[in-house]
Design a protein around this motif. Structure first.
Motif, PDB file in Angstrom:
ATOM      1  N   VAL A 214      26.382 -10.315  63.534  1.00  0.00           N
ATOM      2  CA  VAL A 214      26.672  -9.250  62.943  1.00  0.00           C
ATOM      3  C   VAL A 214      26.811  -9.375  61.357  1.00  0.00           C
ATOM      4  N   SER A 215      27.545 -10.452  60.986  1.00  0.00           N
ATOM      5  CA  SER A 215      27.654 -10.699  59.664  1.00  0.00           C
ATOM      6  C   SER A 215      26.441 -10.840  58.989  1.00  0.00           C
ATOM      7  N   LEU A 216      25.426 -11.587  59.729  1.00  0.00           N
ATOM      8  CA  LEU A 216      24.143 -11.803  59.100  1.00  0.00           C
ATOM      9  C   LEU A 216      23.291 -10.562  59.081  1.00  0.00           C
ATOM     10  N   GLY A 217      23.681  -9.727  59.886  1.00  0.00           N
ATOM     11  CA  GLY A 217      22.972  -8.370  59.830  1.00  0.00           C
ATOM     12  C   GLY A 217      21.958  -8.316  61.123  1.00  0.00           C
ATOM     13  N   PHE A 218      22.233  -9.461  61.968  1.00  0.00           N
ATOM     14  CA  PHE A 218      21.100  -9.436  63.152  1.00  0.00           C
ATOM     15  C   PHE A 218      21.393  -8.437  64.320  1.00  0.00           C
ATOM     16  N   ALA A 219      22.662  -8.172  64.263  1.00  0.00           N
ATOM     17  CA  ALA A 219      23.234  -7.327  65.351  1.00  0.00           C
ATOM     18  C   ALA A 219      24.247  -6.052  64.818  1.00  0.00           C
ATOM     19  N   PRO A 220      24.293  -5.125  65.556  1.00  0.00           N
ATOM     20  CA  PRO A 220      25.488  -4.113  65.137  1.00  0.00           C
ATOM     21  C   PRO A 220      26.855  -4.844  65.951  1.00  0.00           C
ATOM     22  N   PRO A 221      28.013  -4.164  65.479  1.00  0.00           N
ATOM     23  CA  PRO A 221      29.187  -4.463  65.985  1.00  0.00           C
ATOM     24  C   PRO A 221      29.272  -4.283  67.363  1.00  0.00           C
ATOM     25  N   VAL A 222      28.659  -3.146  67.828  1.00  0.00           N
ATOM     26  CA  VAL A 222      28.980  -2.612  69.218  1.00  0.00           C
ATOM     27  C   VAL A 222      27.525  -2.140  69.505  1.00  0.00           C
ATOM     28  N   THR A 223      26.881  -2.589  70.857  1.00  0.00           N
ATOM     29  CA  THR A 223      25.891  -2.003  71.381  1.00  0.00           C
ATOM     30  C   THR A 223      26.279  -1.168  72.649  1.00  0.00           C
ATOM     31  N   ARG A 224      25.368  -0.542  73.289  1.00  0.00           N
ATOM     32  CA  ARG A 224      25.565   0.033  74.616  1.00  0.00           C
ATOM     33  C   ARG A 224      24.443  -0.424  75.523  1.00  0.00           C
ATOM     34  N   LYS A 225      24.918  -0.989  76.664  1.00  0.00           N
ATOM     35  CA  LYS A 225      24.178  -1.531  77.678  1.00  0.00           C
ATOM     36  C   LYS A 225      23.764  -0.725  78.939  1.00  0.00           C
ATOM     37  N   THR A 226      22.834  -0.574  79.407  1.00  0.00           N
ATOM     38  CA  THR A 226      22.708   0.429  80.711  1.00  0.00           C
ATOM     39  C   THR A 226      23.169  -0.498  81.650  1.00  0.00           C
ATOM     40  N   ARG A 227      24.121   0.194  82.838  1.00  0.00           N
ATOM     41  CA  ARG A 227      24.538  -0.467  83.764  1.00  0.00           C
ATOM     42  C   ARG A 227      24.110  -0.042  85.174  1.00  0.00           C
ATOM     43  N   ALA A 228      23.614  -0.825  86.129  1.00  0.00           N
ATOM     44  CA  ALA A 228      23.170  -0.136  87.350  1.00  0.00           C
ATOM     45  C   ALA A 228      24.315   0.223  88.209  1.00  0.00           C
ATOM     46  N   SER A 229      25.467   0.029  87.901  1.00  0.00           N
ATOM     47  CA  SER A 229      26.559   0.506  88.718  1.00  0.00           C
ATOM     48  C   SER A 229      26.695   2.168  88.106  1.00  0.00           C
ATOM     49  N   LEU A 230      26.565   2.163  86.855  1.00  0.00           N
ATOM     50  CA  LEU A 230      26.719   3.809  86.387  1.00  0.00           C
ATOM     51  C   LEU A 230      25.331   4.620  86.757  1.00  0.00           C
ATOM     52  N   VAL A 231      24.332   3.913  86.978  1.00  0.00           N
ATOM     53  CA  VAL A 231      23.191   4.560  87.415  1.00  0.00           C
ATOM     54  C   VAL A 231      23.405   4.988  88.951  1.00  0.00           C
ATOM     55  N   GLN A 232      23.929   4.150  89.565  1.00  0.00           N
ATOM     56  CA  GLN A 232      24.246   4.505  90.936  1.00  0.00           C
ATOM     57  C   GLN A 232      25.305   5.425  91.123  1.00  0.00           C
ATOM     58  N   GLY A 233      26.298   5.313  90.120  1.00  0.00           N
ATOM     59  CA  GLY A 233      27.484   6.559  90.554  1.00  0.00           C
ATOM     60  C   GLY A 233      26.760   7.811  90.154  1.00  0.00           C
ATOM     61  N   LEU A 234      26.158   7.865  88.929  1.00  0.00           N
ATOM     62  CA  LEU A 234      25.570   9.306  88.532  1.00  0.00           C
ATOM     63  C   LEU A 234      24.759   9.895  89.667  1.00  0.00           C
ATOM     64  N   LYS A 235      23.685   8.949  90.184  1.00  0.00           N
ATOM     65  CA  LYS A 235      22.855   9.259  91.162  1.00  0.00           C
ATOM     66  C   LYS A 235      23.665   9.574  92.616  1.00  0.00           C
ATOM     67  N   ALA A 236      24.619   9.008  92.996  1.00  0.00           N
ATOM     68  CA  ALA A 236      25.345   9.322  94.065  1.00  0.00           C
ATOM     69  C   ALA A 236      25.892  10.949  93.700  1.00  0.00           C
ATOM     70  N   ASP A 237      26.578  11.082  92.559  1.00  0.00           N
ATOM     71  CA  ASP A 237      26.875  12.415  92.199  1.00  0.00           C
ATOM     72  C   ASP A 237      25.960  13.633  92.337  1.00  0.00           C
ATOM     73  N   LEU A 238      24.795  13.395  91.982  1.00  0.00           N
ATOM     74  CA  LEU A 238      23.695  14.376  92.291  1.00  0.00           C
ATOM     75  C   LEU A 238      23.449  14.516  93.637  1.00  0.00           C
ATOM     76  N   LEU A 239      23.404  13.354  94.391  1.00  0.00           N
ATOM     77  CA  LEU A 239      23.037  13.607  95.775  1.00  0.00           C
ATOM     78  C   LEU A 239      24.300  14.245  96.278  1.00  0.00           C
ATOM     79  N   THR A 240      25.416  14.146  96.140  1.00  0.00           N
ATOM     80  CA  THR A 240      26.640  15.016  96.714  1.00  0.00           C
ATOM     81  C   THR A 240      26.473  16.440  96.076  1.00  0.00           C
ATOM     82  N   HIS A 241      26.170  16.730  94.878  1.00  0.00           N
ATOM     83  CA  HIS A 241      25.992  18.149  94.527  1.00  0.00           C
ATOM     84  C   HIS A 241      25.034  18.864  95.402  1.00  0.00           C
ATOM     85  N   GLY A 242      23.766  18.154  95.691  1.00  0.00           N
ATOM     86  CA  GLY A 242      22.723  18.765  96.451  1.00  0.00           C
ATOM     87  C   GLY A 242      23.260  19.196  97.703  1.00  0.00           C
ATOM     88  N   ARG A 243      24.085  18.246  98.647  1.00  0.00           N
ATOM     89  CA  ARG A 243      24.474  18.463  99.854  1.00  0.00           C
ATOM     90  C   ARG A 243      25.461  19.519  99.755  1.00  0.00           C
TER      91      ARG A 243
END
Length: 248
Positions: A214-243
């Protein structure tokens, strides 16, 4: 049962793997999601060409506004060619005039260059002064869908505008809510929006592991990472809504 497709935006190899593992139905492939998404690298496109779900690549040569010079439009045409060469399913485009209206001449050129590939109009749409007019232009240009937050910072904040766009679209073009679409917000969105697809990063914030980067400017202090668990959770919610709709 109404099926609602989940598109997940990613900007690196780990995110691509997590999105597929979690059950994403489609990938929006970018670089630099922290800047709203830029054109992905050739290497990332090559990697994405091997996944078992459709991949649409962002075409955006720089951060900032969507008012592009002639040189930048030329770059975007070459980037579209690279997406085609990689064998990806489609591209994600957008361009504005200085007053915020869609730049129809530029979009017409880019759409023609992308002939035969899928087309998403990105959140340049959220900057237009007249949603109704811009939606009709998107239909005329041949876009499959509009990715939009309804002109607000997040889709939950823009629900009223999104609902009006869905009604106007009348099935001619898909309105895909994006920004702020999470497990916490999806039920509220879907209770008001009869949409067939949604867009999310399915990511969590992660502090930089090495302060020196961060101090050398190679990375931001915080990044966002895609999580398989969050994809699974949102996908499950979409399926539940469809049902639940099926039971109505």
């Amino acid at each position: 049962m109404r099926s609602i497709l989940l598109e997940v935006c990613v900007d690196d190899a780990a995110g691509l793997e997590a999105a597929v593992e979690g059950g994403a139905d489609r990938i929006e492939l970018c670089s630099a999601l922290g800047l709203g998404g830029l054109t992905p690298t050739a290497g990332l496109m090559a990697l994405a060409s091997k996944v078992p779900v459709p991949v649409y690549a962002m075409i955006r040569p720089r951060p900032g506004n969507f008012v592009f010079s002639e040189s930048e439009v030329g770059m975007m045409c070459i980037e579209i060619d690279a997406v085609r060469a990689a064998g990806l399913s489609g591209v994600v485009l957008g361009a504005n005039l200085a007053d915020g209206r869609l730049d129809l001449n530029t979009l017409d050129r880019l759409v023609a260059r992308a002939g035969g590939m899928g087309l998403t109009l990105h959140r340049a749409f959220d900057l237009v002064p007249d949603f109704s007019q811009a939606l009709e232009s998107a239909v005329a240009l041949g876009f499959e869908r509009i990715l939009t937050s309804g002109g607000e910072k997040t889709a939950p904040e823009g629900t009223a505008q999104l609902a009006a766009a869905v009604e106007q679209a009348g099935g001619r073009i898909s309105i895909m809510p994006g920004s702020g679409v999470t497990e916490a917000t999806i039920a509220g969105l879907l209770s008001r929006l009869p949409v067939s697809e949604v867009h999310s990063s399915c990511s969590s914030a992660e502090p930089a592991q090495d302060p020196r980067l961060v101090s050398l400017g190679f990375a931001p202090p915080v990044t966002r990472k895609t999580r398989a668990s969050l994809v699974q959770g949102l996908k499950a919610d979409l399926l539940t809504h469809g049902r639940s709709l099926l039971r109505l």
